[in-house]
Design an enzyme around this catalytic site. Structure first.
Site, PDB file in Angstrom:
ATOM      1  N   THR A  13       0.822  -1.229   0.000  1.00 11.77           N
ATOM      2  CA  THR A  13       0.000   0.000   0.000  1.00 11.77           C
ATOM      3  C   THR A  13       0.844   1.262   0.000  1.00 11.77           C
ATOM      4  OG1 THR A  13      -1.787  -1.098   1.183  1.00 11.77           O
ATOM      5  CG2 THR A  13      -1.704   1.279   1.384  1.00 11.77           C
ATOM      6  N   ASP A  58       1.682  -6.888  -4.387  1.00 14.10           N
ATOM      7  CA  ASP A  58       0.689  -6.783  -3.316  1.00 14.10           C
ATOM      8  C   ASP A  58       1.007  -7.984  -2.439  1.00 14.10           C
ATOM      9  OD1 ASP A  58      -1.631  -7.438  -1.719  1.00 14.10           O
ATOM     10  OD2 ASP A  58      -2.729  -5.994  -2.914  1.00 14.10           O
ATOM     11  N   THR A  90       1.385  -4.738   4.061  1.00 13.61           N
ATOM     12  CA  THR A  90       1.174  -5.135   5.460  1.00 13.61           C
ATOM     13  C   THR A  90       0.568  -6.534   5.594  1.00 13.61           C
ATOM     14  OG1 THR A  90      -1.027  -4.121   5.544  1.00 13.61           O
ATOM     15  CG2 THR A  90       0.826  -2.744   6.207  1.00 13.61           C
ATOM     16  N   ASP A  91      -0.114  -7.012   4.541  1.00 13.77           N
ATOM     17  CA  ASP A  91      -0.876  -8.263   4.701  1.00 13.77           C
ATOM     18  C   ASP A  91      -0.012  -9.435   5.160  1.00 13.77           C
ATOM     19  OD1 ASP A  91      -3.211  -7.001   4.041  1.00 13.77           O
ATOM     20  OD2 ASP A  91      -3.306  -7.753   1.992  1.00 13.77           O
ATOM     21  N   GLN A 273      -3.915 -21.219  19.281  1.00  9.67           N
ATOM     22  CA  GLN A 273      -4.754 -20.239  18.586  1.00  9.67           C
ATOM     23  C   GLN A 273      -4.861 -18.939  19.391  1.00  9.67           C
ATOM     24  OE1 GLN A 273      -8.537 -22.031  17.467  1.00  9.67           O
ATOM     25  NE2 GLN A 273      -7.518 -23.817  16.627  1.00  9.67           N
ATOM     26  N   CYS A 274      -4.393 -18.969  20.651  1.00 10.11           N
ATOM     27  CA  CYS A 274      -4.474 -17.758  21.486  1.00 10.11           C
ATOM     28  C   CYS A 274      -3.431 -16.737  21.054  1.00 10.11           C
ATOM     29  CB  CYS A 274      -4.221 -18.093  22.950  1.00 10.11           C
ATOM     30  SG  CYS A 274      -5.448 -19.197  23.627  1.00 10.11           S
TER      31      CYS A 274
HETATM   32  N1  ASP Z   1      -2.726  -5.708   0.210  1.00 10.69           N
HETATM   33  C1  ASP Z   1      -1.704  -4.789   0.657  1.00 10.69           C
HETATM   34  C2  ASP Z   1      -0.401  -5.546   0.732  1.00 10.69           C
HETATM   35  O1  ASP Z   1      -0.221  -6.278   1.647  1.00 10.69           O
HETATM   36  C3  ASP Z   1      -2.072  -4.229   1.982  1.00 10.69           C
HETATM   37  C4  ASP Z   1      -1.084  -3.271   2.576  1.00 10.69           C
HETATM   38  O2  ASP Z   1       0.013  -3.060   2.126  1.00 10.69           O
HETATM   39  O3  ASP Z   1      -1.428  -2.652   3.597  1.00 10.69           O
HETATM   40  O4  ASP Z   1       0.418  -5.434  -0.134  1.00 10.69           O
END
Ligand code: ASP
Length: 338
Positions: A13, A58, A90-91, A273-274
């Site tokens: 992003t 992405d 971030t993903d 899973q916690c």
């Molecule tokens: N879909 C994006 C990625 O992970 C989300 C992000 O960067 O926040 O590349």
């Protein structure tokens, strides 16, 4: 400031632009970023160079092959810079941070991963702050590990998880204290930071089929586990159980499937899973069933760290007892030993 750092833009992003289909990574982000940075007080920033991947990602599309590409981009330039910033979506950032920590063991300079929730191209964004903070941290010789820096938090990469899809506080390390907090001042926690070591790079080729994941849920049929395990190339399975590491041991068919997998030579790594705490296999009789099968306790490993650790160790050629021993040892601060 006489430090020299390298910024590697891989996608995400932070450098995306809107399209008819939503945000997409855009080539040429290099110039946009340079313009933004050049307008900053450059005497307060370390000297930097910036490269970008030919194929911007992405990070939802990321595979373990991209971990290798990123590790190679870093190791090829390791001696030329005092620190590195990796800009990433971030993903799957926490998976990459974990994988890089296992691939770049014993490092002696900072590798700071960051990204943003709003692209740099938008008027209101968290991109520039995250980037500038990451650059300053990448020039800090007190840091000798792979970290995520996001919205003023400095986190150990292999302890981090993405906790918000919409807030600026997108990352946390629920089972480990933050390595630092950046507000008006930079407040690092020296007692928590890893000591500098002698770099011991592992950059193996990954087989994406070698590791899989099975999250248990109430009523899980044995055939679901069978389907996940039905792969000749599979060598390691992250088993996400309940609480202190408990599977439904009354589900005899499921337990038999897991036992057969172990007998076939598949390493079972048990994590909880916690979000906080860890596995204590055998506190309950349900969990003791996994001791009998020979599953390894992943202690307080995050899912991302467990998955990446299995992948890196298997791709590095470890198997059998050696793999199981290495899984039980903290290699770079990823889990707590009681
Ligand atoms: N879909 C994006 C990625 O992970 C989300 C992000 O960067 O926040 O590349």
């Amino acid at each position: 400031m006489n430090k020299r750092i390298l910024i590697i833009y891989t996608g995400g992003t932070i450098g995306m632009m809107p399209s008819d289909d939503g945000y997409v990574p855009m080539p040429g982000f290099h110039d946009q970023l340079m313009n933004q940075l050049d307008s900053r007080a450059s005497d307060q920033l370390p000297a930097y160079e910036l490269i970008e991947f030919d194929q911007l990602i992405d990070s939802a599309n990321l595979t373990p092959a991209h971990w290798l590409q990123m590790a190679q981009a870093l190791t090829a330039r390791w001696n030329d810079y005092d620190g590195f910033v990796l800009l990433h979506g971030t993903d799957t950032l926490a998976y990459t941070a974990s994988a890089l920590s296992f691939m770049l063991r014993g490092i002696n300079k900072p590798v700071i991963l960051t990204g943003s929730q709003i692209p740099l191209a938008q008027l209101r964004n968290d991109a520039l702050d995250n980037l500038v903070t990451a650059m300053l941290l990448a020039a800090n010789p007190a840091i000798s590990e792979v970290c995520i820096c996001f919205n003023g938090r400095l986190l150990r990469g292999n302890r981090s998880v993405k906790v918000s899809s919409s807030g600026f506080d997108a990352f946390d390390s629920p089972s480990f204290p933050w390595l630092g907090r950046v507000g008006i001042e930079f407040e690092l926690q020296p007692s928590l930071l890893l000591a500098p070591g002698t770099p011991d790079f592992r950059t193996p080729s990954f087989d994406p089929q070698a590791v899989s994941l099975l999250q248990l849920y109430p009523g899980i049929p044995a055939r679901v586990a069978e389907a996940v395990l039905d792969c000749d190339a599979l060598k390691g399975l992250v088993l996400q159980t309940y609480g202190a590491g408990n599977p439904p041991d009354a589900n005899r068919e499921l337990m038999a499937v897991l036992e057969r997998a172990r007998a076939r030579g598949i390493t079972l790594l048990n994590i909880t899973q916690c979000a906080m705490g860890g596995v204590s296999q055998g506190t309950y009789a349900t969990g003791a069933a996994l001791n009998r099968i020979g599953a390894i306790s992943g202690r307080d490993l995050t899912l991302e760290a467990a998955f990446a650790k299995l992948h890196v160790l298997i791709a590095s050629g470890l198997g059998g007892d050696a793999l199981e021993r290495a899984l039980q040892e903290p290699l770079c601060g990823e889990c707590t030993v009681a």
